[in-house]
Structures are given as structure tokens and as C-alpha cells.
Motif scaffolding. Structure first.
Motif, PDB file in Angstrom:
ATOM      1  N   VAL A   1       8.294   8.957  10.572  1.00 59.03           N
ATOM      2  CA  VAL A   1       9.418   8.658   9.332  1.00 59.03           C
ATOM      3  C   VAL A   1      10.081   7.369   9.777  1.00 59.03           C
ATOM      4  CG1 VAL A   1      11.472   9.417   8.421  1.00 59.03           C
ATOM      5  CG2 VAL A   1       9.613  11.042   8.719  1.00 59.03           C
ATOM      6  N   SER A   2      10.452   7.451  11.311  1.00 57.11           N
ATOM      7  CA  SER A   2      11.096   6.037  11.848  1.00 57.11           C
ATOM      8  C   SER A   2      10.235   4.755  11.165  1.00 57.11           C
ATOM      9  CB  SER A   2      11.521   6.324  13.071  1.00 57.11           C
ATOM     10  OG  SER A   2      12.317   7.278  13.435  1.00 57.11           O
ATOM     11  N   ALA A   3       8.837   5.042  11.606  1.00 59.50           N
ATOM     12  CA  ALA A   3       7.879   3.740  11.431  1.00 59.50           C
ATOM     13  C   ALA A   3       7.977   3.482   9.792  1.00 59.50           C
ATOM     14  CB  ALA A   3       6.473   4.222  11.873  1.00 59.50           C
ATOM     15  N   ALA A   4       7.794   4.485   9.192  1.00 56.08           N
ATOM     16  CA  ALA A   4       7.956   4.587   7.642  1.00 56.08           C
ATOM     17  C   ALA A   4       9.197   3.615   7.091  1.00 56.08           C
ATOM     18  CB  ALA A   4       7.936   5.843   6.857  1.00 56.08           C
ATOM     19  N   PHE A   5      10.139   3.658   7.717  1.00 58.90           N
ATOM     20  CA  PHE A   5      11.514   2.552   7.446  1.00 58.90           C
ATOM     21  C   PHE A   5      11.003   1.127   7.280  1.00 58.90           C
ATOM     22  CE2 PHE A   5      14.400   6.107   9.293  1.00 58.90           C
ATOM     23  CZ  PHE A   5      14.435   6.914   8.204  1.00 58.90           C
ATOM     24  N   GLU A   6      10.170   0.796   8.201  1.00 63.62           N
ATOM     25  CA  GLU A   6       9.666  -0.672   8.315  1.00 63.62           C
ATOM     26  C   GLU A   6       8.627  -0.751   7.464  1.00 63.62           C
ATOM     27  OE1 GLU A   6       9.145  -1.800  12.639  1.00 63.62           O
ATOM     28  OE2 GLU A   6      10.157  -0.132  13.087  1.00 63.62           O
TER      29      GLU A   6
ATOM     30  N   MET B   1       0.925  -1.157   0.122  1.00 57.95           N
ATOM     31  CA  MET B   1      -0.043  -0.006   0.027  1.00 57.95           C
ATOM     32  C   MET B   1       1.070   1.312   0.176  1.00 57.95           C
ATOM     33  SD  MET B   1      -2.793   1.102   2.838  1.00 57.95           S
ATOM     34  CE  MET B   1      -3.604   2.417   2.474  1.00 57.95           C
ATOM     35  N   GLU B   2       0.651   2.357  -0.733  1.00 55.96           N
ATOM     36  CA  GLU B   2       1.204   3.489  -0.906  1.00 55.96           C
ATOM     37  C   GLU B   2       0.673   4.572   0.097  1.00 55.96           C
ATOM     38  OE1 GLU B   2       1.424   7.344  -3.680  1.00 55.96           O
ATOM     39  OE2 GLU B   2       1.919   5.428  -4.505  1.00 55.96           O
ATOM     40  N   PHE B   3       1.368   4.774   1.095  1.00 62.11           N
ATOM     41  CA  PHE B   3       0.860   5.951   2.135  1.00 62.11           C
ATOM     42  C   PHE B   3       1.309   7.170   1.599  1.00 62.11           C
ATOM     43  CE2 PHE B   3       1.247   2.240   5.014  1.00 62.11           C
ATOM     44  CZ  PHE B   3      -0.086   2.389   5.567  1.00 62.11           C
ATOM     45  N   CYS B   4       0.266   7.975   1.773  1.00 62.93           N
ATOM     46  CA  CYS B   4       0.627   9.325   1.643  1.00 62.93           C
ATOM     47  C   CYS B   4       0.328  10.293   3.081  1.00 62.93           C
ATOM     48  CB  CYS B   4      -0.158  10.125   0.547  1.00 62.93           C
ATOM     49  SG  CYS B   4      -0.012  11.761   0.506  1.00 62.93           S
TER      50      CYS B   4
ATOM     51  N   GLU C   1       9.096   1.310   0.747  1.00 69.91           N
ATOM     52  CA  GLU C   1      10.068   0.933  -0.001  1.00 69.91           C
ATOM     53  C   GLU C   1      10.826   2.302  -0.193  1.00 69.91           C
ATOM     54  OE1 GLU C   1       9.653  -1.357  -3.300  1.00 69.91           O
ATOM     55  OE2 GLU C   1       8.385  -2.796  -2.062  1.00 69.91           O
ATOM     56  N   GLU C   2      10.173   3.275  -0.510  1.00 65.00           N
ATOM     57  CA  GLU C   2      10.682   4.737  -0.872  1.00 65.00           C
ATOM     58  C   GLU C   2       9.930   5.712   0.044  1.00 65.00           C
ATOM     59  OE1 GLU C   2      10.113   5.702  -4.942  1.00 65.00           O
ATOM     60  OE2 GLU C   2      10.469   3.905  -5.509  1.00 65.00           O
ATOM     61  N   ILE C   3      10.710   6.589   0.511  1.00 65.04           N
ATOM     62  CA  ILE C   3      10.167   7.536   1.562  1.00 65.04           C
ATOM     63  C   ILE C   3      10.469   9.141   0.767  1.00 65.04           C
ATOM     64  CG2 ILE C   3      10.246   8.503   3.867  1.00 65.04           C
ATOM     65  CD1 ILE C   3      11.172   5.669   4.770  1.00 65.04           C
ATOM     66  N   ASP C   4       9.635   9.910   0.936  1.00 68.34           N
ATOM     67  CA  ASP C   4       9.731  11.237   0.345  1.00 68.34           C
ATOM     68  C   ASP C   4       9.291  12.045   1.336  1.00 68.34           C
ATOM     69  OD1 ASP C   4      10.554  11.652  -2.781  1.00 68.34           O
ATOM     70  OD2 ASP C   4       9.305   9.744  -2.484  1.00 68.34           O
ATOM     71  N   VAL C   5      10.023  13.032   1.967  1.00 64.74           N
ATOM     72  CA  VAL C   5       9.698  13.811   3.331  1.00 64.74           C
ATOM     73  C   VAL C   5       9.464  15.288   2.777  1.00 64.74           C
ATOM     74  CG1 VAL C   5      10.410  14.577   5.489  1.00 64.74           C
ATOM     75  CG2 VAL C   5      10.910  12.240   4.705  1.00 64.74           C
TER      76      VAL C   5
ATOM     77  N   GLU D   1      20.984  12.186   2.460  1.00 64.64           N
ATOM     78  CA  GLU D   1      22.587  12.123   1.802  1.00 64.64           C
ATOM     79  C   GLU D   1      22.823  10.682   1.730  1.00 64.64           C
ATOM     80  OE1 GLU D   1      24.793  14.510   4.572  1.00 64.64           O
ATOM     81  OE2 GLU D   1      24.357  16.261   3.503  1.00 64.64           O
ATOM     82  N   MET D   2      22.453   9.599   2.556  1.00 63.59           N
ATOM     83  CA  MET D   2      22.717   8.265   2.302  1.00 63.59           C
ATOM     84  C   MET D   2      21.748   7.778   1.322  1.00 63.59           C
ATOM     85  SD  MET D   2      23.781   6.907   6.274  1.00 63.59           S
ATOM     86  CE  MET D   2      22.526   7.759   7.282  1.00 63.59           C
ATOM     87  N   GLY D   3      20.753   8.343   0.757  1.00 65.68           N
ATOM     88  CA  GLY D   3      19.773   7.924  -0.123  1.00 65.68           C
ATOM     89  C   GLY D   3      18.730   6.884   0.714  1.00 65.68           C
ATOM     90  N   ILE D   4      18.413   7.028   1.750  1.00 67.69           N
ATOM     91  CA  ILE D   4      17.627   6.237   2.641  1.00 67.69           C
ATOM     92  C   ILE D   4      16.145   6.695   2.280  1.00 67.69           C
ATOM     93  CG2 ILE D   4      16.850   5.443   4.932  1.00 67.69           C
ATOM     94  CD1 ILE D   4      19.872   5.322   5.777  1.00 67.69           C
ATOM     95  N   LEU D   5      16.001   8.050   2.273  1.00 70.49           N
ATOM     96  CA  LEU D   5      14.958   8.648   2.078  1.00 70.49           C
ATOM     97  C   LEU D   5      15.222   9.942   1.145  1.00 70.49           C
ATOM     98  CD1 LEU D   5      15.122  11.513   4.096  1.00 70.49           C
ATOM     99  CD2 LEU D   5      14.209   9.915   5.846  1.00 70.49           C
ATOM    100  N   LYS D   6      14.220  10.786   0.576  1.00 71.91           N
ATOM    101  CA  LYS D   6      14.252  11.941  -0.217  1.00 71.91           C
ATOM    102  C   LYS D   6      13.902  12.939   0.636  1.00 71.91           C
ATOM    103  CE  LYS D   6      14.328  13.640  -4.682  1.00 71.91           C
ATOM    104  NZ  LYS D   6      13.897  13.738  -5.872  1.00 71.91           N
ATOM    105  N   MET D   7      14.408  14.156   1.020  1.00 71.64           N
ATOM    106  CA  MET D   7      14.037  15.184   1.534  1.00 71.64           C
ATOM    107  C   MET D   7      13.687  16.182   0.352  1.00 71.64           C
ATOM    108  SD  MET D   7      15.647  15.567   5.245  1.00 71.64           S
ATOM    109  CE  MET D   7      14.234  16.900   5.817  1.00 71.64           C
TER     110      MET D   7
END
Length: 191
Positions: A123-128, A1-4, A131-135, A178-184
Motif C-alpha cells: 500500500v505504501s508503494a502504491a502511493f508512488e 496502468m491500473e493495478f488490481c 492516483e487512486e487506491i482502494d483497499v 479518513e484523510m481521503g488518501i485512500l479508500k478502505m
């Protein structure tokens, strides 16, 4: 599921659509914000006001931090019951073990005893979950990149406080970016 994850704490959408969009399927509510005033979620007027906040997120999940603070359990139960009765949103109660683990992690990393902000926790919960996180909208300075005043919350006059390690949280998010874990996304949401 895609969360917005559009908004935190049932922040208003109406009147801010150009800046915050309209697509939402997951939002949060902080019981400390709703508990202000006399008899919150007891009288018809208070429940109607809460339902009006929920309507802008029709059909979305409502994340409720049930065990984050002592003394709020009964009020959180009231939030869940009112939300279920309205059928507008589907309340989801946080797992207390997950919250405690996240709180301990961020306190250790920041070497402080303050609480992680709702934003950092989500945001921490979104890591779990994602697959992709845009902030969007995480900016912890009093002026924007363009030098324009940037309020802590776009919709009210809450000022920057000391309850959270806002600069450390921001730096953590920038490091993840900067590590590519999420995109701000910085600057205007229109750019």
C-alpha cells in the motif's frame, strides 16, 4: 496502468472468486512462505506446485522482495529463475533501497523494531504509483463488523502473530482513509 493488487503471497483464487474476484495484474510472493518444506523449488514436484500457484495469475507481474531478509538471496534467485522459465508471470524484483527506506519509516512511526507487513509495504508503494487506491480485505481483528470470525488470511490457518504492528498498521490505513488518501472498504466484498 491500473493495478488490481488482488492477492498477496500467491494466495489462491480458485474457490474464493465470490469473495476475492478474478482480476489480477500484480501479486506478491513472500520468500519465507515458499521456503517451507524440503528443497523448495528444486524438484519437479515443487516447481510444478509453484507453477500451479502462478497459473491463477497468468500474465500478471510477480513482485519479489529480494533483499528483505538475510539468507534468502539464493532462494529468491531461484523464484525468479523458475518464474522466468515458466513464462506464466513476469517477476519484478524490489529495489532494496526502497524497502529499507519504507521499513525505517514505519519502524520510526510505530516506535517498534518489527517489520511492516507485506500489505502495508505494498500500500505504501502504491502511493508512488497510483492516483487512486482502494483497499479491500485489510482487517486486523479476529471478528468481522458482523461479529463473524475473521481469519488473518482467508485461505489458511495462520493465526494473528506479533511480527507486525497489525493494530497500528490498521490504524494508519484508517487514518489515510479518513484523510481521503485512500479508500478502505469494510465488511463483505459483496456489499
Amino acid at each position: 496502468m491500473e493495478f488490481c493488487i488482488e492477492m498477496f503471497n500467491l494466495a489462491p483464487v480458485k474457490g474464493y472468486e465470490d469473495d476475492v474476484g478474478t482480476k489480477t495484474n500484480f501479486t506478491t510472493v513472500n520468500q519465507s512462505i515458499l521456503s517451507k518444506g524440503e528443497d523448495p523449488l528444486v524438484g519437479k514436484e515443487s516447481i510444478a506446485a509453484f507453477d500451479a500457484l502462478q497459473r491463477q495469475f497468468q500474465g500478471s507481474l510477480l513482485w519479489v522482495p529480494a533483499f528483505s531478509q538475510r539468507g534468502y538471496y539464493e532462494f529468491v534467485q531461484r523464484i525468479v529463475n523458475v518464474s522466468l522459465a515458466s513464462g506464466i508471470m513476469k517477476p519484478v524484483v524490489q529495489n532494496p533501497g526502497h524497502f529499507i527506506g519504507m521499513m525505517r519509516l514505519w519502524r520510526a512511526l510505530h516506535r517498534r523494531s518489527d517489520w511492516p507487513s507485506t500489505g502495508l509495504y505494498i500500500v505504501s508503494a502504491a502511493f508512488e504509483l497510483c492516483e487512486e487506491i482502494d483497499v479491500f480485505g485489510f482487517w486486523f481483528y479476529e471478528t468481522s463488523l458482523e461479529g463473524v470470525p475473521a481469519p488473518y488470511h482467508y485461505h489458511n490457518d495462520i493465526i494473528f502473530g506479533t511480527r507486525h504492528s497489525r493494530f497500528k498498521e490498521f490504524q494508519d490505513l484508517v487514518n489515510f482513509h479518513e484523510m481521503g488518501i485512500l479508500k478502505m472498504h469494510f465488511g463483505s466484498c459483496k456489499s
